[in-house]
Structures are given as structure tokens and as C-alpha cells.
Design a protein around this motif. Structure first.
Motif, PDB file in Angstrom:
ATOM      1  N   ASP A  12       0.848  -1.342  -0.058  1.00 56.82           N
ATOM      2  CA  ASP A  12      -0.188  -0.013   0.159  1.00 56.82           C
ATOM      3  C   ASP A  12       0.581   1.277  -0.034  1.00 56.82           C
ATOM      4  O   ASP A  12       0.454   2.407  -0.503  1.00 56.82           O
ATOM      5  CB  ASP A  12      -1.001   0.102   1.099  1.00 56.82           C
ATOM      6  N   GLN A  13       1.869   1.228   0.576  1.00 60.90           N
ATOM      7  CA  GLN A  13       2.915   2.103   0.577  1.00 60.90           C
ATOM      8  C   GLN A  13       4.284   2.128  -0.087  1.00 60.90           C
ATOM      9  O   GLN A  13       4.455   1.093  -0.116  1.00 60.90           O
ATOM     10  CB  GLN A  13       2.928   2.673   2.191  1.00 60.90           C
ATOM     11  N   LEU A  52       9.991   0.096   0.246  1.00 63.82           N
ATOM     12  CA  LEU A  52       8.766  -0.574   0.683  1.00 63.82           C
ATOM     13  C   LEU A  52       8.703  -0.483   2.160  1.00 63.82           C
ATOM     14  O   LEU A  52       9.897  -1.012   2.758  1.00 63.82           O
ATOM     15  CB  LEU A  52       8.445  -1.979   0.106  1.00 63.82           C
ATOM     16  N   PRO A  53       7.649  -0.298   2.767  1.00 66.53           N
ATOM     17  CA  PRO A  53       7.675  -0.695   4.218  1.00 66.53           C
ATOM     18  C   PRO A  53       8.099  -1.937   4.913  1.00 66.53           C
ATOM     19  O   PRO A  53       7.838  -2.849   4.140  1.00 66.53           O
ATOM     20  CB  PRO A  53       6.040  -0.352   4.719  1.00 66.53           C
ATOM     21  N   GLY A  54       8.798  -1.876   5.789  1.00 64.98           N
ATOM     22  CA  GLY A  54       9.165  -3.261   6.432  1.00 64.98           C
ATOM     23  C   GLY A  54      10.399  -3.760   5.914  1.00 64.98           C
ATOM     24  O   GLY A  54      11.161  -4.668   6.060  1.00 64.98           O
ATOM     25  N   GLU A  55      10.791  -3.187   4.597  1.00 62.35           N
ATOM     26  CA  GLU A  55      11.904  -3.680   3.768  1.00 62.35           C
ATOM     27  C   GLU A  55      13.208  -3.002   4.056  1.00 62.35           C
ATOM     28  O   GLU A  55      13.237  -1.638   3.871  1.00 62.35           O
ATOM     29  CB  GLU A  55      11.800  -3.895   2.362  1.00 62.35           C
ATOM     30  N   GLU A  56      14.432  -3.538   4.638  1.00 56.93           N
ATOM     31  CA  GLU A  56      15.617  -2.900   4.683  1.00 56.93           C
ATOM     32  C   GLU A  56      16.350  -2.620   3.375  1.00 56.93           C
ATOM     33  O   GLU A  56      16.951  -1.238   3.519  1.00 56.93           O
ATOM     34  CB  GLU A  56      16.312  -4.187   5.288  1.00 56.93           C
TER      35      GLU A  56
END
Length: 125
Positions: A60-61, A90-94
Motif C-alpha cells: 500500500d505504501q 517498501l515498508p518493512g523492507e531494509e
């Protein structure tokens, strides 16, 4: 002409990725029934199908970081071809995902542009 092409290309890229990252549903206004998107090899034609594909992406983000923008005039259509490279967070991706995207903008009767062709690829390796 070249300076104007570069300015339109940069303005379009800024607008496109701002919408993608903040209001993805509004991207549909940039396409028309004859538009085609090739997303990771999958060909999708028309506003409705392109919009559906973009809405169905598994996140989504996102946040795009643009590295390069190359623009050329297209004399046969009066349009502009734009090649973009950058990174996608992307969110949560390092790790950032590297990507390349090409747009072929064609002028409208109203004096703006729409996306006739859009090709997107993640760059692996």
C-alpha cells in the motif's frame, strides 16, 4: 526544444511518482483507453486494467527515489519519451529495490500529455 523536453519530463516524473506514493488511484487520470503498461513482462492495456494492476500491487505504501531522468522528443507523435532509473523503498523492507521505467507521453487536444506506453522493470543483481 530540448530544454522544454527536459522540463516536461522532470515535471511528469515528479508528478507520477508523487501520485504513486501518495494517491495511487489518481494515476488513472494519466492513461487513456489506448494506453499500454508492461509491468515485469506482463502487458496490460486500457485505463481500467492498468488502474486495477496498480491497485493490486502487494504493498500500500512506497517511496520512490529517482536517480536519473532522460527525456527525448518524439517527432512522429509530438510526444516525449522518458527513461527513469531509481530505487523503491517498501515498508518493512531494509533494502531498496532498483527499478527502471520508460514512459511515452503523447499530447492531448487539451494541451497536456497522457501516457501511451509505460514499461516497468525491477533491476536485479
Amino acid at each position: 526544444m530540448e530544454e522544454n523536453t527536459e522540463m516536461v519530463g522532470k515535471s511528469f516524473v515528479d508528478h507520477f511518482y508523487h501520485l504513486f506514493d501518495n494517491d495511487r488511484a489518481s494515476l488513472s487520470s494519466l492513461y487513456q483507453p489506448t494506453s499500454m503498461l508492461t509491468f515485469e513482462g506482463q502487458k496490460i492495456q486500457g485505463v481500467e486494467d492498468i488502474s486495477a494492476k496498480l491497485r493490486q500491487l502487494p504493498f500500500d505504501q512506497s517511496r520512490h527515489q529517482i536517480s536519473t531522468i532522460d527525456s527525448q522528443p518524439c517527432s512522429s507523435t509530438g510526444g516525449i519519451v522518458i527513461f527513469v532509473s531509481g530505487s523503491l523503498q517498501l515498508p518493512g523492507e531494509e533494502h531498496l529495490l532498483r527499478f527502471s521505467q520508460m514512459f511515452h507521453l503523447v499530447p492531448t487536444l487539451q494541451g497536456s500529455f497522457y501516457v501511451l506506453n509505460d514499461i516497468f522493470r525491477l533491476n536485479y543483481g
